[in-house]
Design an enzyme around this catalytic site. Structure first.
Site, short mmCIF file in Angstrom:
data_model
loop_
_atom_site.label_atom_id
_atom_site.label_comp_id
_atom_site.label_asym_id
_atom_site.label_seq_id
_atom_site.Cartn_x
_atom_site.Cartn_y
_atom_site.Cartn_z
N ALA A 38 0.78 -1.23 0.00
CA ALA A 38 0.00 0.00 0.00
C ALA A 38 0.82 1.29 0.00
O ALA A 38 0.34 2.32 -0.47
CB ALA A 38 -0.93 0.01 1.21
N PRO B 17 3.30 4.42 -0.67
CA PRO B 17 2.87 5.45 0.27
C PRO B 17 1.38 5.75 0.28
O PRO B 17 0.95 6.71 0.92
CB PRO B 17 3.66 6.68 -0.20
CG PRO B 17 3.79 6.48 -1.68
CD PRO B 17 3.92 4.99 -1.88
N GLY B 18 0.58 4.99 -0.42
CA GLY B 18 -0.86 5.13 -0.22
C GLY B 18 -1.63 5.82 -1.33
O GLY B 18 -2.81 6.12 -1.15
N GLY B 19 -0.98 6.03 -2.48
CA GLY B 19 -1.68 6.71 -3.57
C GLY B 19 -2.94 5.96 -4.00
O GLY B 19 -4.01 6.56 -4.14
N ASP C 212 1.61 -3.13 4.27
CA ASP C 212 2.94 -2.93 3.67
C ASP C 212 3.97 -3.55 4.58
O ASP C 212 3.79 -3.58 5.80
CB ASP C 212 3.26 -1.44 3.44
CG ASP C 212 4.30 -1.25 2.34
OD1 ASP C 212 3.92 -0.94 1.19
OD2 ASP C 212 5.51 -1.43 2.63
N CYS D 36 4.91 -0.85 -12.09
CA CYS D 36 5.35 0.28 -12.93
C CYS D 36 6.60 -0.16 -13.68
O CYS D 36 7.59 0.56 -13.74
CB CYS D 36 5.58 1.54 -12.09
SG CYS D 36 6.69 1.33 -10.70
C1 LIG Z 1 5.02 0.04 -5.93
S1 LIG Z 1 5.08 0.35 -4.23
C2 LIG Z 1 3.37 0.55 -3.85
C3 LIG Z 1 2.80 1.91 -4.21
C4 LIG Z 1 1.42 2.13 -3.60
N1 LIG Z 1 0.49 1.09 -3.95
C5 LIG Z 1 0.83 3.45 -4.00
O1 LIG Z 1 -0.02 3.52 -4.90
O2 LIG Z 1 1.20 4.48 -3.41
C6 LIG Z 1 5.42 -1.23 -3.59
C7 LIG Z 1 5.32 -1.34 -2.08
O3 LIG Z 1 5.42 -2.73 -1.77
C8 LIG Z 1 6.00 -2.83 -0.49
N2 LIG Z 1 6.46 -4.24 -0.32
C9 LIG Z 1 7.58 -4.79 -0.81
N3 LIG Z 1 7.61 -6.11 -0.47
C10 LIG Z 1 6.48 -6.36 0.22
C11 LIG Z 1 5.93 -7.53 0.83
N4 LIG Z 1 6.59 -8.70 0.78
N5 LIG Z 1 4.73 -7.44 1.46
C12 LIG Z 1 4.09 -6.23 1.51
N6 LIG Z 1 4.56 -5.11 0.95
C13 LIG Z 1 5.73 -5.16 0.31
C14 LIG Z 1 7.08 -1.79 -0.49
O4 LIG Z 1 7.43 -1.43 0.84
C15 LIG Z 1 6.40 -0.66 -1.27
O5 LIG Z 1 5.84 0.26 -0.37
#
Ligand SMILES: C[S@@+](CC[C@H](N)C(=O)[O-])C[C@H]1O[C@@H](n2cnc3c(N)ncnc32)[C@H](O)[C@@H]1O
Length: 437
Positions: free
Chosen positions: A259, A261-263, A280, A378
């Site tokens: 989740a 940073p929550g966008g 997260d 992405c």
């Molecule tokens: C692409 S970012 C998510 C962006 C977010 N959905 C948004 O729209 O702001 C990926 C996220 O996955 C988290 N992450 C990485 N491995 C993970 C895991 N095994 N379980 C849960 N979260 C994980 C990271 O900390 C990161 O915050």
């Protein structure tokens, strides 16, 4: 030590680039630390712009400096190597007159080691101005120097996208527009457009992106009307399409499995009265979800945990919707984060593919029959996108792909791919699958 005035942004951007390239730090983190006590908005923006420019053109700048100095600079003088890169970037960019660029770089060098390398900086930059045509010609002949990417990434992108590879690399070097998301609980798009116009900003409302506006000029986000109280947020158009694939409705139980940073959590909550769990693995990043949700004044259950290990955090009640916005190579957002191309290693991709696979397999049983899982990255790499999902579908006979031909993107086997620059968006992959009853 910091030099004064116009030389300060040059010096700080040089330090930020050194933090990325020599110490493997993320650019945004490095800039945040360097600019923490630096108030001037224009200088902050300039520091950032220069650092982005240097990271985009690093192979060419580095190669030119090596050709221009008589002897390579010693380790202790490495900051001057980066200061020269900033100055060469500015000379090639041409926004400022050559003499002003040289002057400010020499002034900036005055703050380093008692200024004893000022003469060297002056000589190297004047040498560049004399030899620039020959140097530029040698850059143009070499694909790594000309494109500004590491070899492995050029090879990987062009192998996956033989026809579009060059355009993808070029789009990663372009300056992206600022996309905004309108909180439809607060404003219609027309109301948001009117508020922006009244405050002197020009924006457009792109077709196919129902909550989005694109700002035509550069702006400080905090200056935008409605930003502070959550009526407007910053989010690329591609990321805003995820919510369409989730088919949300009031009362649904939803998991945002990655989740922070929550966008996307925020966008979902703006769309429907859902019961949202925002998970997260990174507790610090999860705190940013809380900040973002506070700004839009909406709530979710925040949970720190590993999406690939639900035993540790799941309460046993299934979800109607699951979003897996997976950690990925981020090769679709290089235009926003030019440091990614230097921070990622070829071997990272296989590790990420394994993590994504583990998450998908662990989360699928948590989905209510009839429910929808949306997988997004992405990335532009097939292994993380259509390749990942193809093998997921082979392992899960009870998953049915839901096509969305009405949404922007290229149909790529299972799923929808936007390449960087398509519709002015970041590169993005998205797929929705329904669990059979
Ligand atoms: C692409 S970012 C998510 C962006 C977010 N959905 C948004 O729209 O702001 C990926 C996220 O996955 C988290 N992450 C990485 N491995 C993970 C895991 N095994 N379980 C849960 N979260 C994980 C990271 O900390 C990161 O915050």
């Amino acid at each position: 030590m910091r030099p004064k005035t116009g030389s300060q942004p040059r010096w700080l951007s040089a330090q930020a680039c050194q933090a990325v390239l020599d110490r493997g730090r993320a650019l945004d983190e490095a800039l945040a630390a360097l600019l923490s006590d630096f108030d001037d908005g224009r200088d902050r923006a300039l520091t950032r712009r220069l650092a982005h420019g240097v990271l985009r053109d690093w192979p060419a700048l580095d190669s030119m400096i090596r050709q221009l100095v008589e002897r390579p600079l010693g380790k202790g003088d490495r900051p001057i190597h980066f200061l020269l890169a900033v100055a060469l970037h500015e000379l090639r960019d041409g926004r400022e007159p050559d003499h002003a660029v040289v002057h400010v770089a020499v002034e900036a060098a005055g703050a380093f080691r008692g200024g004893r390398l000022r003469g060297l900086v002056n000589a190297v930059l004047r040498n560049f101005l004399r030899r620039r045509e020959v140097l530029e010609a040698s850059v143009a002949e070499d694909p790594v120097l000309a494109s500004g990417y590491p070899r492995w990434l050029i090879d990987r992108i062009t192998a996956d996208w033989p026809e579009q590879g060059e355009a993808i690399l070029a789009a990663g070097n372009a300056v992206p527009p600022l996309w905004l998301r309108v909180n439809r609980r607060r404003w219609s798009r027309d109301q948001a457009l009117a508020a922006l116009e009244a405050a002197g900003f020009v924006a457009r409302a792109p077709a196919h992106f129902t909550d989005a506006l694109v700002l035509e000029d550069r702006a400080r986000v905090s200056d935008l009307p409605g930003f502070a109280d959550g009526a407007l947020s910053v989010q690329d158009g591609a990321a805003q399409l995820v919510v369409e694939e989730l088919e949300l409705a009031d009362g649904l139980r939803v998991l945002d499995a990655c989740a922070a940073p929550g966008g996307k959590s925020a966008h979902m909550l703006e769309r429907a009265d859902i019961d949202l769990t925002a998970l997260d693995i990174d507790a610090d990043r999860l705190a940013r979800v809380e900040e973002n949700l506070q700004r839009i004044r909406l709530n979710a259950r925040l949970q720190t945990g590993n999406a690939a290990d639900p035993e540790a955090w799941w309460d046993g009640r299934r979800f109607d919707r699951i979003l897996v916005d997976a950690p990925c190579s981020a090769t679709g957002v290089i235009r926003r984060h030019p440091d990614i191309r230097w921070l990622r290693r070829a071997s990272d991709v296989e590790t990420l593919v394994a993590t994504q696979r583990a998450m998908l397999d662990a989360l699928w049983p948590l989905l209510e029959p009839g429910g929808i899982l949306v997988y997004a990255t992405c990335s532009v790499l097939v292994a993380e996108n259509a390749g990942q999902i193809q093998s997921f579908l082979e392992r899960h006979a009870d998953a049915r792909v839901i096509d969305h031909p009405e949404l922007p993107g290229r149909a790529v086997g299972p799923g929808r791919q936007l390449l960087p620059g398509d519709e002015d968006c970041d590169g993005f992959y998205c797929l929705a699958a329904r669990r059979l009853q």
